[in-house]
Scaffold this motif. Sequence first.
Motif, short mmCIF file in Angstrom:
data_model
loop_
_atom_site.label_atom_id
_atom_site.label_comp_id
_atom_site.label_asym_id
_atom_site.label_seq_id
_atom_site.Cartn_x
_atom_site.Cartn_y
_atom_site.Cartn_z
N VAL A 1 140.29 27.72 -27.97
CA VAL A 1 140.16 28.74 -26.93
C VAL A 1 139.21 29.85 -27.38
CG1 VAL A 1 141.39 30.42 -25.52
CG2 VAL A 1 142.39 28.19 -25.91
N ALA A 2 139.28 30.23 -28.67
CA ALA A 2 138.37 31.27 -29.16
C ALA A 2 136.92 30.80 -29.06
CB ALA A 2 138.71 31.64 -30.61
N LEU A 3 136.65 29.58 -29.52
CA LEU A 3 135.27 29.06 -29.46
C LEU A 3 134.79 28.94 -28.01
CD1 LEU A 3 135.32 26.28 -32.21
CD2 LEU A 3 133.99 28.40 -32.22
N GLU A 4 135.69 28.44 -27.16
CA GLU A 4 135.33 28.29 -25.75
C GLU A 4 134.99 29.61 -25.10
OE1 GLU A 4 138.68 25.27 -24.97
OE2 GLU A 4 138.33 26.55 -23.26
N LEU A 5 135.76 30.64 -25.46
CA LEU A 5 135.52 31.95 -24.86
C LEU A 5 134.13 32.44 -25.22
CD1 LEU A 5 136.52 34.37 -23.29
CD2 LEU A 5 137.51 35.27 -25.38
N VAL A 6 133.77 32.34 -26.52
CA VAL A 6 132.47 32.81 -26.96
C VAL A 6 131.35 31.98 -26.31
CG1 VAL A 6 130.97 33.10 -28.96
CG2 VAL A 6 133.39 33.68 -29.12
N LEU A 7 131.48 30.65 -26.40
CA LEU A 7 130.44 29.79 -25.83
C LEU A 7 130.40 29.91 -24.31
CD1 LEU A 7 130.78 26.52 -27.94
CD2 LEU A 7 128.87 28.13 -27.91
N GLY A 8 131.59 29.95 -23.69
CA GLY A 8 131.66 30.04 -22.24
C GLY A 8 131.01 31.31 -21.74
N LEU A 9 131.21 32.40 -22.49
CA LEU A 9 130.60 33.67 -22.11
C LEU A 9 129.07 33.56 -22.22
CD1 LEU A 9 131.42 36.43 -21.18
CD2 LEU A 9 131.58 37.18 -23.55
N ALA A 10 128.61 32.94 -23.31
CA ALA A 10 127.16 32.77 -23.49
C ALA A 10 126.58 31.94 -22.33
CB ALA A 10 126.87 32.09 -24.82
N VAL A 11 127.25 30.82 -22.01
CA VAL A 11 126.77 29.96 -20.93
C VAL A 11 126.80 30.72 -19.60
CG1 VAL A 11 127.29 27.88 -19.60
CG2 VAL A 11 127.45 27.83 -22.08
N ALA A 12 127.87 31.46 -19.37
CA ALA A 12 127.99 32.20 -18.11
C ALA A 12 126.87 33.22 -17.98
CB ALA A 12 129.35 32.89 -18.04
N LEU A 13 126.55 33.91 -19.09
CA LEU A 13 125.49 34.92 -19.03
C LEU A 13 124.13 34.27 -18.75
CD1 LEU A 13 126.58 37.25 -21.96
CD2 LEU A 13 126.53 37.83 -19.53
N VAL A 14 123.92 33.07 -19.32
CA VAL A 14 122.64 32.39 -19.12
C VAL A 14 122.52 31.87 -17.68
CG1 VAL A 14 121.31 30.34 -19.76
CG2 VAL A 14 122.28 31.78 -21.53
N LEU A 15 123.62 31.31 -17.16
CA LEU A 15 123.53 30.60 -15.87
C LEU A 15 123.93 31.45 -14.67
CD1 LEU A 15 124.92 27.07 -16.69
CD2 LEU A 15 122.57 27.87 -16.67
N TRP A 16 124.22 32.72 -14.90
CA TRP A 16 124.79 33.52 -13.83
C TRP A 16 123.73 34.00 -12.85
CZ3 TRP A 16 124.71 39.21 -14.64
CH2 TRP A 16 125.17 39.89 -13.52
N SER A 17 122.69 34.65 -13.37
CA SER A 17 121.69 35.20 -12.45
C SER A 17 120.76 34.09 -11.95
CB SER A 17 120.87 36.28 -13.17
OG SER A 17 120.46 35.79 -14.41
N PRO A 18 120.20 34.25 -10.75
CA PRO A 18 119.39 33.18 -10.16
C PRO A 18 118.09 32.94 -10.92
CG PRO A 18 119.94 34.89 -8.53
CD PRO A 18 120.31 35.43 -9.87
N PHE A 19 117.71 31.68 -11.06
CA PHE A 19 116.38 31.31 -11.59
C PHE A 19 116.06 29.94 -11.02
CE2 PHE A 19 119.52 29.95 -14.74
CZ PHE A 19 119.17 28.64 -14.98
N PRO A 20 114.78 29.57 -10.99
CA PRO A 20 114.44 28.27 -10.41
C PRO A 20 115.10 27.14 -11.22
CG PRO A 20 112.46 29.42 -11.22
CD PRO A 20 113.61 30.34 -11.40
N GLY A 21 115.80 26.25 -10.52
CA GLY A 21 116.46 25.14 -11.21
C GLY A 21 117.87 25.48 -11.66
N ARG A 22 118.40 26.63 -11.23
CA ARG A 22 119.73 27.02 -11.69
C ARG A 22 120.80 26.02 -11.23
NH1 ARG A 22 123.12 32.27 -9.84
NH2 ARG A 22 123.01 31.15 -7.88
N GLY A 23 120.67 25.54 -9.98
CA GLY A 23 121.65 24.58 -9.46
C GLY A 23 121.76 23.36 -10.35
#
Lengths: 278, 278
Positions: free
Chosen positions: B64-86
């Motif tokens: 859960v600790a690793l997931e939280l850190v990685l999940g947060l990183a992934v969320a920050l990368v994929l959150w705002s719109p960019f071409p190809g985000r879908g």
Amino acid sequence: MRSTLRGRALFALAVAAVAAWSLAPFLWQAITSLKPAAEVAAVPVRYWPSVLDFSSYAQVFKARPFATYIWNSFVVGVGTTALTTALGVCAAYAFSRLGLPGGRAALIGILGLSLFPGTVLIVPLKMLATKAGLLNTRTGLVIAYTALNLPFAIWVLKAFFDRLPRDVEEAAWLDGLSRWQTLWRIVLPLSAPAVATTAILVFIFSWNEFLIAQTLVSRDAARTVPVGIAMLSGVTVYEVPWGQIAAAVVVTTLPVVAMVLAFQRRIVEGLTAGAVKG
Amino acid sequence: MRDHSRAGAVNWLYAAPAMLVMAVVGLLPIGYTFGLAGEYHRLALDTRFWPVVRTTLSLTAVTVALELVLGLAVALVLWSPFPGRGLARAAVLIPWALPTAVMAMAWRWIFNADSGVMGDLLFRLGLVASPQVPWLADATSAFWAIVLADVWKTTPFMAVLLMSGLAAIPDELYEAAALDGAGPVRRFLVVTLPLLKPTIVVAVIFRAIQTFGLFDLVFVLTGGGPGGRTQTIAVYAYDVVFRYQELAYGCALVVAMALCLVLMTGLMLGAARGGSGR
């Protein structure tokens, strides 16, 4: 951060890294499945087959009842999805709109129930299935999966119904439609997106389920894909047919990959509504 | 309108089929598990029990600790719109959607002692002395193999939940922080993290409950081995019931697991409350 060229390149790299990490284990199975038998377990590891060889696919369908497993998973998935969605829509509508006495407490109870892992109920579930003559049947799996997926379905659908404007329904009542007619003719067409989201997620859960399928089914006739694959093995433990397993993994996971590619946005919405609302 | 004030109890009929299925196939078996459980005194004498609890708790905490850190990183990368985000989001969702038991077979192949790609890759990078590493024959590396496979599988879920939390943070707060001269790191610490906390709490508790009850990944990837040393409580209880046929004690283990789960959830909720009270 993304205004400079360097920032943009770093960002693209981050996206690529995340995507590569997510796809790598699946891609490795795909590569393994396309290797000629002699190269599957070659030492040192070959990263690309010398020729694309589909014999692992032919083998897994010919030598094993793999087509039966897929059919079973499909039937159980469709049955579970239909039953869960039908019962879930009625229940969620009642919880959202019909002012059930004690409804709030029941909803919280349902949520609490759904948080327990499957292990908590498998022993009595197996006894129950034996008594009801549902052991080794797809019907038994459909009923069990419906019970396990209903809490999620009810929560997602209720969250959606709560956001629908009430005026439409009230107008329908004034026009003399019964509650039942209002649900089917007015509310359901408006809720098609939420129903689709729920159906997609329930199908995926059902397609992937292992513990209950493993417990309630011990014959090939009703066995589903995840259990079938976990049981694929050679004559001895030292002779695991990794090429065939890889082919089986690819065939099993490809429909899910296609669903994710097609319905990414819906899945994200459904997961969010299901988990955060609770 | 008349529908809300009158005949509330009759409206339970809409929810009745769903409630019935959940009661008979969910609530009843859970209750019956408690009824079947016995020989509780053996818990104190069982030399396997505490190691299994410890493994389950370590697994839960680490993943859960690793997931939280990685999940947060992934969320920050994929959150705002960019071409190809879908497409990127779909790629990231794939591990979550694939069947756990099926992908556990894929991981078994990756961690294969003789021709597994993990050993070969790390050997090429100069991190291990030989490409042949018996990962799953050693308790420590088998544990980390499970961690890796589980983190891979469930980080997307964490990321999706965190993205929904990120979407709820108003842009003005970032703008105000930027006007005050806060850089990206400071904005993250002052704006993002505190406002994301409720979402983090829900996501962490939800995932901790799921990991604590983990069965299929461990059952298929390591079989609980070597020598039972990667067994979770769920895998151990399953073995006791279905392999050793000790129904009463197996159910006692399940009850112990459920109580641990409730206790853990209560402690986490308490910690989250206490933390935000200050």
